[in-house]
Design an enzyme around this catalytic site. Structure first.
Site, PDB file in Angstrom:
ATOM      1  N   ASP A  30       0.850  -1.193   0.000  1.00 37.13           N
ATOM      2  CA  ASP A  30       0.000   0.000   0.000  1.00 37.13           C
ATOM      3  C   ASP A  30       0.889   1.247   0.000  1.00 37.13           C
ATOM      4  OD1 ASP A  30      -3.222   0.547   0.966  1.00 37.13           O
ATOM      5  OD2 ASP A  30      -1.792   2.203   1.090  1.00 37.13           O
ATOM      6  N   ILE A  31       0.508   2.234  -0.795  1.00 33.12           N
ATOM      7  CA  ILE A  31       1.325   3.447  -0.935  1.00 33.12           C
ATOM      8  C   ILE A  31       1.282   4.305   0.339  1.00 33.12           C
ATOM      9  CG2 ILE A  31      -0.397   5.055  -1.908  1.00 33.12           C
ATOM     10  CD1 ILE A  31       1.688   5.660  -4.123  1.00 33.12           C
ATOM     11  N   ASN A  86     -12.953  -3.016   2.253  1.00 32.60           N
ATOM     12  CA  ASN A  86     -13.895  -1.901   2.278  1.00 32.60           C
ATOM     13  C   ASN A  86     -14.774  -1.997   1.032  1.00 32.60           C
ATOM     14  OD1 ASN A  86     -12.613  -0.938   4.597  1.00 32.60           O
ATOM     15  ND2 ASN A  86     -11.164   0.278   3.406  1.00 32.60           N
ATOM     16  N   GLY A  92     -16.285   3.061   3.064  1.00 33.76           N
ATOM     17  CA  GLY A  92     -15.008   3.771   3.025  1.00 33.76           C
ATOM     18  C   GLY A  92     -14.112   3.362   1.876  1.00 33.76           C
ATOM     19  N   GLN A  93     -14.672   2.695   0.864  1.00 31.23           N
ATOM     20  CA  GLN A  93     -13.847   2.275  -0.277  1.00 31.23           C
ATOM     21  C   GLN A  93     -13.448   3.500  -1.100  1.00 31.23           C
ATOM     22  OE1 GLN A  93     -15.680  -0.665  -2.841  1.00 31.23           O
ATOM     23  NE2 GLN A  93     -13.810  -0.963  -4.031  1.00 31.23           N
ATOM     24  N   HIS A  99     -10.130  -5.170  -3.508  1.00 37.05           N
ATOM     25  CA  HIS A  99      -8.830  -5.449  -2.898  1.00 37.05           C
ATOM     26  C   HIS A  99      -9.017  -5.879  -1.452  1.00 37.05           C
ATOM     27  CE1 HIS A  99      -9.704  -1.123  -2.577  1.00 37.05           C
ATOM     28  NE2 HIS A  99      -9.128  -1.157  -1.380  1.00 37.05           N
ATOM     29  N   HIS A 101      -7.095  -5.757   2.049  1.00 40.46           N
ATOM     30  CA  HIS A 101      -5.967  -5.207   2.814  1.00 40.46           C
ATOM     31  C   HIS A 101      -5.425  -6.325   3.704  1.00 40.46           C
ATOM     32  CE1 HIS A 101      -6.843  -0.778   2.223  1.00 40.46           C
ATOM     33  NE2 HIS A 101      -8.039  -1.265   1.964  1.00 40.46           N
TER      34      HIS A 101
HETATM   35  P1  5GP Z   1      -9.762   1.479   0.123  1.00 37.35           P
HETATM   36  O1  5GP Z   1     -10.067   2.648   1.004  1.00 37.35           O
HETATM   37  O2  5GP Z   1     -10.338   1.650  -1.256  1.00 37.35           O
HETATM   38  O3  5GP Z   1     -10.111   0.159   0.754  1.00 37.35           O
HETATM   39  O4  5GP Z   1      -8.186   1.425   0.031  1.00 37.35           O
HETATM   40  C1  5GP Z   1      -7.455   1.861  -1.071  1.00 37.35           C
HETATM   41  C2  5GP Z   1      -5.993   1.749  -0.695  1.00 37.35           C
HETATM   42  O5  5GP Z   1      -5.247   1.905  -1.868  1.00 37.35           O
HETATM   43  C3  5GP Z   1      -5.536   2.832   0.289  1.00 37.35           C
HETATM   44  O6  5GP Z   1      -5.011   2.206   1.465  1.00 37.35           O
HETATM   45  C4  5GP Z   1      -4.473   3.608  -0.486  1.00 37.35           C
HETATM   46  O7  5GP Z   1      -3.373   3.995   0.306  1.00 37.35           O
HETATM   47  C5  5GP Z   1      -4.068   2.619  -1.568  1.00 37.35           C
HETATM   48  N1  5GP Z   1      -3.636   3.222  -2.825  1.00 37.35           N
HETATM   49  C6  5GP Z   1      -4.288   4.201  -3.510  1.00 37.35           C
HETATM   50  N2  5GP Z   1      -3.622   4.510  -4.634  1.00 37.35           N
HETATM   51  C7  5GP Z   1      -2.536   3.687  -4.665  1.00 37.35           C
HETATM   52  C8  5GP Z   1      -1.458   3.522  -5.594  1.00 37.35           C
HETATM   53  O8  5GP Z   1      -1.366   4.191  -6.628  1.00 37.35           O
HETATM   54  N3  5GP Z   1      -0.522   2.588  -5.297  1.00 37.35           N
HETATM   55  C9  5GP Z   1      -0.595   1.820  -4.167  1.00 37.35           C
HETATM   56  N4  5GP Z   1       0.383   0.933  -3.975  1.00 37.35           N
HETATM   57  N5  5GP Z   1      -1.593   1.950  -3.261  1.00 37.35           N
HETATM   58  C10 5GP Z   1      -2.551   2.870  -3.512  1.00 37.35           C
END
Ligand code: 5GP
Ligand code: ZN
Length: 107
Positions: A30-31, A86, A92-93, A99, A101
């Site tokens: 995760d970034i 999420n 909170g997606q 994906h 986590h």
């Molecule tokens: P969500 O809130 O949709 O469950 O989580 C999305 C996750 O994707 C977040 O934890 C965010 O830090 C990660 N993320 C968003 N953009 C990028 C990216 O370009 N590269 C990587 N490696 N992670 C990302």
């Protein structure tokens, strides 16, 4: 090119720190890590969220879940880890490509 950021990671148009890859799945760091180890496991095939999964995705979803402990162990989390999915705006997606986590602290 797809405007989905995770599809762009799959197609290597956007770089990512990949920790696992097979014909159907990709896992990368995760970034913005929320834990010392914070990985995202995705299907290579685009699926917006768990709410969009169909009966025909049953094998793929099973494959994802079975891959989680293996990937976690390979990244220092053999003693345990947290998982989170999420789903939707209310969940909170932020990135609408399914994906899982995988979070934890190496022992
Ligand atoms: P969500 O809130 O949709 O469950 O989580 C999305 C996750 O994707 C977040 O934890 C965010 O830090 C990660 N993320 C968003 N953009 C990028 C990216 O370009 N590269 C990587 N490696 N992670 C990302
Ligand atoms: Zn996508």
């Amino acid at each position: 090119m797809s405007d989905c950021i995770f599809c762009q990671i799959v197609s290597k148009h956007i770089p990512a720190q990949v920790v696992y890859e097979d014909e159907a799945l990709l896992a990368f760091k995760d970034i913005r890590p929320a834990a010392p180890v914070h990985l995202l496991l995705i299907p290579k095939q685009h699926m917006a969220s768990l709410a969009d999964a169909q009966a025909t995705d049953e094998a793929l979803l099973g494959k994802m879940l079975l891959a989680v402990p293996k990937i976690a162990a390979e990244n220092g989390l053999a003693h345990g880890f947290k998982t989170q999915i999420n789903t939707g705006v209310g969940g909170g997606q932020e990135v609408f490509h399914l994906h899982i986590h995988i979070l934890g602290q190496p022992a």
